[in-house]
Design a protein around this motif. Structure first.
Motif, short mmCIF file in Angstrom:
data_model
loop_
_atom_site.label_atom_id
_atom_site.label_comp_id
_atom_site.label_asym_id
_atom_site.label_seq_id
_atom_site.Cartn_x
_atom_site.Cartn_y
_atom_site.Cartn_z
N TYR A 295 0.83 -1.21 0.00
CA TYR A 295 0.00 0.00 0.00
C TYR A 295 0.86 1.25 0.00
O TYR A 295 1.73 1.42 0.85
CB TYR A 295 -0.91 0.00 1.23
N ASN A 296 0.60 2.13 -0.99
CA ASN A 296 1.42 3.34 -1.03
C ASN A 296 0.59 4.60 -1.19
O ASN A 296 0.96 5.54 -1.87
CB ASN A 296 2.45 3.24 -2.16
N GLY A 297 -0.59 4.60 -0.56
CA GLY A 297 -1.42 5.80 -0.59
C GLY A 297 -2.78 5.55 -1.21
O GLY A 297 -3.04 4.48 -1.79
N GLU B 161 -4.31 6.36 -3.79
CA GLU B 161 -4.42 6.00 -5.19
C GLU B 161 -4.61 4.49 -5.39
O GLU B 161 -5.21 4.05 -6.37
CB GLU B 161 -3.14 6.44 -5.94
N ASN C 269 -11.91 12.41 -2.05
CA ASN C 269 -10.55 12.13 -2.51
C ASN C 269 -10.47 11.77 -3.99
O ASN C 269 -9.44 11.26 -4.44
CB ASN C 269 -9.94 11.02 -1.65
N GLU D 104 -6.22 3.62 6.26
CA GLU D 104 -6.75 4.99 6.28
C GLU D 104 -7.86 5.09 7.31
O GLU D 104 -8.68 4.19 7.42
CB GLU D 104 -7.35 5.38 4.91
#
Ligand code: ATP
Ligand code: MG
Length: 286
Positions: A105-107, A109, A131, A175
Motif C-alpha cells: 500500500y502506497n497511498g 491512489e 478524494n 486509512e
C-alpha cells in the motif's frame, strides 16, 4: 400525567449496557422488564424506547423519540439532521479502510478502480468522492472483514476499535475515515416543555461525565513546600489547605484531571508531598 421526554437506546448490542448505566448514574431508575420495547422512569419524566441501533437516527429525526444514545458513526451514515448534544465517552471506534496485509500500500491512489466491501456505504462514498477516487462499493451487512479472503473485494471499510478482528483476518488498517463514540443526540424541533426536561438530563450527564474525568486528591506536606505543591495542583479553584496535628505540616485537597494524573503525581512527589491519596468522585456539579 405530565409531559415525558422520550429517549431511544439500543435494544441489544454494544451500546446497550453503557447507555443504561449512564442513565442510572444520572439517578434515573427504569423499570427494566425483559423484552420490553418501552419503559418509564420512576423518578424522572423520561420514557425509554428500546430500538435497533441502525434505526435510531430515523426515529429521532421523525420525532418518534426526542433524543437518543447512539454511535455518532450511525448518525453520519444515516445522514440525518440531528443535534449532537454530548459525547458520552464509550463505544469509541473509528471507521477505517483496510487491505490484505501483503498488499504494497502506497497511498489512497491504491484504491482507484478497486472493489470495496462495507456496511457503511454513505460514509465510504463521501470519503471516496472527497478524494476523487472511483471504486466499486459492495454493501454487505456484516462480517465485512472476510470479504477480501473470499475474493469479494480488494479492501474493506469497517469499524475498528482494537484492530484484533482485522489482524485475525490478515488485514492492515491503512486509512481512517472518521472517529466515533456514543453520544446524546436530539431532534431539532423539541417542544419547550421537553427542552426543559432535556436540560435537566443534560446537566446530570455532564456532572456524571466530569466526575469520571476527575479525581479527588489528598496529600500531606511540610508547610514550606505548600507553595511549590500548589503550583503543580491545578484544581477546580485553589486547593484546600488544612493544618495537621503534627506541627509544621498541612493537608492539601484538590481535584485533578484523569489525563494529567501520572504527570502530576510524579511532580508532587518531587515537590515533597507525602501520603498521597486519590479518590474517585461520584458526581461533579458544574
Ligand atoms: P443493530 O442494533 O441495528 O443490530 P449493530 O448490529 O450494528 O446494529 P452493534 O454491533 O451492537 O449494533 O453496535 C454497533 C455500534 O457499536 C457501532 O455503530 C459503533 O457505534 C459501536 N462500535 C464500537 N466499537 C465497534 C467495533 N469495533 N465494531 C463495530 N462497532 C463498534
Ligand atoms: Mg446487531
Amino acid at each position: 400525567m405530565g409531559e415525558k421526554l422520550k429517549i431511544a437506546v439500543q435494544k441489544s448490542g454494544r451500546l446497550k449496557e453503557d447507555s443504561l448505566k449512564i442513565l442510572k448514574e444520572c439517578g434515573i431508575s427504569i423499570d427494566n422488564g425483559k423484552d420490553q420495547l418501552k419503559a418509564s422512569a420512576f423518578n424522572f419524566p423520561l420514557e425509554v424506547l428500546y430500538l435497533r441501533n441502525s434505526d435510531i437516527p430515523q426515529y429521532v429525526e421523525d420525532g418518534v423519540a426526542d433524543i437518543a444514545i447512539v454511535g455518532e458513526n450511525v448518525v453520519i451514515e444515516k445522514q440525518k439532521e440531528l443535534d449532537v448534544l454530548q459525547k458520552l465517552g464509550f463505544s469509541k471506534c473509528r471507521l477505517a479502510m483496510a487491505v490484505p496485509k501483503d498488499v504494497d500500500y502506497n497511498g489512497l491512489e491504491y484504491f482507484n478502480g478497486k472493489k470495496l466491501a462495507t456496511s457503511y456505504p454513505n460514509s465510504l462514498r463521501q470519503f471516496l468522492d472527497t478524494n476523487n477516487l472511483d471504486c466499486e462499493i459492495h454493501e454487505i451487512s456484516g462480517s465485512v472483514e472476510i470479504a477480501p479472503n473470499i475474493g469479494l473485494a480488494d479492501g474493506i471499510c469497517d469499524l475498528v476499535s482494537s484492530g484484533s478482528t482485522l489482524f485475525k483476518n490478515g488485514l492492515t488498517e491503512v486509512e481512517e475515515i472518521l472517529v466515533s463514540e456514543a453520544c446524546l443526540v436530539a431532534n431539532k424541533n423539541i417542544s419547550n416543555l421537553k427542552s426543559a426536561i432535556l436540560d435537566r438530563l443534560l446537566f446530570r450527564m455532564k456532572s456524571v461525565l466530569a466526575a469520571k474525568n476527575n479525581k479527588y486528591i489528598l496529600l500531606n506536606a511540610p508547610n514550606d513546600k505548600i507553595d511549590d505543591i500548589i503550583k503543580v495542583l491545578p484544581g477546580m479553584n485553589s486547593p484546600t489547605v488544612m493544618p495537621l496535628a503534627k506541627d509544621g505540616w498541612s493537608s492539601l485537597h484538590s481535584v485533578i484531571t484523569e489525563s494529567d494524573f501520572w504527570g502530576v503525581i510524579d511532580q508532587l512527589k518531587l515537590s515533597g508531598a507525602e501520603g498521597i491519596l486519590i479518590i474517585p468522585i461520584q458526581k461533579m456539579v458544574l
